[in-house]
Design an enzyme around this catalytic site. Structure first.
Site, PDB file in Angstrom:
ATOM      1  N   LEU A 110      61.745  83.238  17.126  1.00 37.46           N
ATOM      2  CA  LEU A 110      61.820  82.975  16.050  1.00 37.46           C
ATOM      3  C   LEU A 110      60.693  83.520  14.588  1.00 37.46           C
ATOM      4  O   LEU A 110      60.093  83.924  14.520  1.00 37.46           O
ATOM      5  CB  LEU A 110      59.309  83.263  16.629  1.00 37.46           C
ATOM      6  N   GLY A 111      62.568  83.541  14.425  1.00 37.47           N
ATOM      7  CA  GLY A 111      62.794  84.231  12.793  1.00 37.47           C
ATOM      8  C   GLY A 111      62.400  82.799  12.355  1.00 37.47           C
ATOM      9  O   GLY A 111      61.541  82.263  12.612  1.00 37.47           O
ATOM     10  N   ILE A 130      64.616  80.594  11.436  1.00 37.75           N
ATOM     11  CA  ILE A 130      65.454  79.220  12.387  1.00 37.75           C
ATOM     12  C   ILE A 130      64.386  78.645  13.140  1.00 37.75           C
ATOM     13  O   ILE A 130      64.236  77.548  13.465  1.00 37.75           O
ATOM     14  CB  ILE A 130      66.940  79.813  12.557  1.00 37.75           C
ATOM     15  N   ARG A 145      74.049  82.185  19.101  1.00 36.80           N
ATOM     16  CA  ARG A 145      75.168  83.198  19.511  1.00 36.80           C
ATOM     17  C   ARG A 145      75.382  82.778  20.670  1.00 36.80           C
ATOM     18  O   ARG A 145      74.754  83.003  21.594  1.00 36.80           O
ATOM     19  CB  ARG A 145      75.569  84.700  19.336  1.00 36.80           C
ATOM     20  N   GLU A 203      83.937  82.592  21.316  1.00 35.05           N
ATOM     21  CA  GLU A 203      85.090  81.552  20.097  1.00 35.05           C
ATOM     22  C   GLU A 203      86.013  82.574  20.284  1.00 35.05           C
ATOM     23  O   GLU A 203      85.862  83.812  19.718  1.00 35.05           O
ATOM     24  CB  GLU A 203      83.728  81.409  19.827  1.00 35.05           C
ATOM     25  N   HIS A 229      79.905  74.606  17.228  1.00 36.73           N
ATOM     26  CA  HIS A 229      79.748  75.422  16.014  1.00 36.73           C
ATOM     27  C   HIS A 229      79.495  75.339  14.286  1.00 36.73           C
ATOM     28  O   HIS A 229      80.492  75.717  13.438  1.00 36.73           O
ATOM     29  CB  HIS A 229      81.139  76.681  15.487  1.00 36.73           C
TER      30      HIS A 229
END
Lengths: 325, 325
Positions: free
Chosen positions: B163-164, B166, B243, B272, B290
């Protein structure tokens, strides 16, 4: 067939169509009513109705085809029409009133699902979610390709056309994205703080996105015409989860092809069930097969509401979701 | 090449990669810096750096490849690394600190766009927006087909992993949909009213959707393992805009194929630029190359922030978005 013994004592409901939701309704709420199912009969509809439905008081119908006078003429005892749609353009209220027939409709059962879909279509058009999925799955290739830059949703100026229950749910969701909300409706809503424009031209001029949330009436037919689209402008986006014919579809296609508007997300179409093939090749258009209401939850919800309206009617209680024209 | 006359008096910035955003940066903010561009040189990188970058104090880099010791060894004067990503797993902070090199990163520039995309992917997985678009466009057919019922978003129990900024933006958006929000993070946030679970297993057990919003660290690598997915359950949905390697991708694919989770919306992948081909045929999976950050607005935003960080550095002012490990 429809006339078998054990269900004869249940209240009788004539079903036309049948509506998509009817199988859910029958399976989730069994033994509530005795259903007359003309589509299972060999008889032509008119003959079925005059043979079996002369005492039928309640009718369950889908949104299409329109409920017309010849059918009503065959149903002399009809007192209630239950439609499983939120839109009611298939009903002639003057005629129904004249015949003393009440209407129950979907009310707000679908509002949240439709609003969710409106936001989903908008994010898809702006951020190319479908196109990205297609891009990855079809080209079978590593990521970080020549994928085009898209447009940001947060902060956009959104114009809601028709701030009823669905429009309000759309607005509430887009507030969470930091969008600025304006709206057009027949009258200004006294308890709403969003900017009000009394005509859709001013709304289009002042917004980057129009979301069509209104029903189809004589007043709203082709309300979104070429002029409105030019006012919305070449980066403007139209989302339609209301009814197809609120937009002049032919002009919209022309505007999309010529880049006079930026994109569209469409769940409804002017001449359903047909979708114009010209839309299929446009990368700035996301198409949805009129599925804004089709969740498990809303199907159970509308089946329950239809049953509750019928039960209320047969118990001489007030309808749960009467439509007042 | 990089050594021409008129720009020699501008502060010198070495560019590796170059980052995607570099062309935006150069065109939107011209004549700010003298850029060293090794990719335009015939020299091998090592030789370019030892020939031209011995006095270079500032470096601009993309998220990949990792900034390694051999490169840093060639840059004895380096004092600042500007990375144009929000994730910083390509940087070794212990080493950078040891060398006295500061880091500026994307900070919150992308947060809104990434959160918008997370919600877009979630609506798509639940409501099959991409599948509907594909359905209409590929089958060239009238609407109201045998299109499957989908699942409702409103009211769902959502688990935010990380919960930063973003994660908080995602939560704010989903509150507008009437979703119930829970979260897992290293520590409980004192000012947040959402339900906190101190481990991701409890979060998965109590939620219908997991949205991965955290960065990749040793602690978060494969945090979403088979056990967590089984706790999420067969109707559960995973959205990943963090990620790729936060999820054990091989196990996720197995769970998706075997119906042990319900669906996934993925913007990032473990290895990726490769995306596992097994994902391409799954109807319950929406794939995005992405592109959660790729809007016009965020590209201009990150270019501006990178320039402002460089200007602050060369003016001995505090960085605008320092990364503090």
């Amino acid at each position: 067939m429809a006339m078998e013994g054990e269900s004869k004592e249940l209240p009788e409901v004539l079903v036309l169509g049948p509506p998509w939701v009817f199988s859910t309704l029958e399976s989730q709420f069994p033994n509530k009513f005795h259903y007359l199912k003309p589509w299972l009969s060999q008889l032509p509809l008119h003959q079925f109705l005059t043979s079996y439905a002369q005492s039928t008081q309640a009718l369950l119908i889908p949104v299409s085809p329109p409920l017309n006078s010849p059918i009503l003429d065959c149903l002399p005892s009809l007192k209630l029409v239950v439609t499983v749609s939120a839109g009611v353009e298939h009903l002639n209220f003057a005629e129904l009133r004249g015949r003393g027939i009440a209407v129950a409709y979907a009310g707000n059962v679908f509002s949240e699902d439709v609003a969710d879909m409106a936001v989903g279509l908008l994010i898809d058009v702006l951020r190319k979610v479908s196109a990205g999925d297609r891009f990855v799955k079809q080209r079978l290739q590593p990521i970080k390709p020549d994928f085009p830059l898209r447009s940001k949703l947060s902060g956009k100026q959104i114009g809601i056309v028709g701030l009823g229950k669905i429009g309000s749910e759309v607005a509430k969701r887009l507030e969470g994205f930091g969008c600025r909300i304006s709206y057009n409706s027949r009258t200004k809503k006294p308890l709403v703080s969003y900017s009000y424009y009394s005509n859709v031209h001013e709304l289009a001029t002042n917004c980057e996105v129009l979301i069509i949330c209104c029903g189809l009436t004589e007043e709203t037919h082709h309300m979104i015409n070429r002029e409105v689209m030019l006012e919305l402008g070449k980066d403007g986006v139209i989302i339609n989860i209301g009814r197809g014919a609120v937009i002049d579809e032919k002009e919209m296609i022309r505007c999309l092809i010529e880049g006079e508007i930026g994109g569209a997300g469409l769940d409804v179409f002017e001449f359903e069930p047909e979708i114009p093939k010209q839309l299929f090749t446009l990368d700035n258009v996301v198409l949805s097969p009129h599925t804004a209401v089709t969740t498990h939850e809303s199907f159970v919800g509308i089946a329950k509401l239809a049953v509750e309206n019928l039960e209320a009617f047969f118990s001489n209680k007030p309808l749960l979701s009467p439509y007042v024209a």
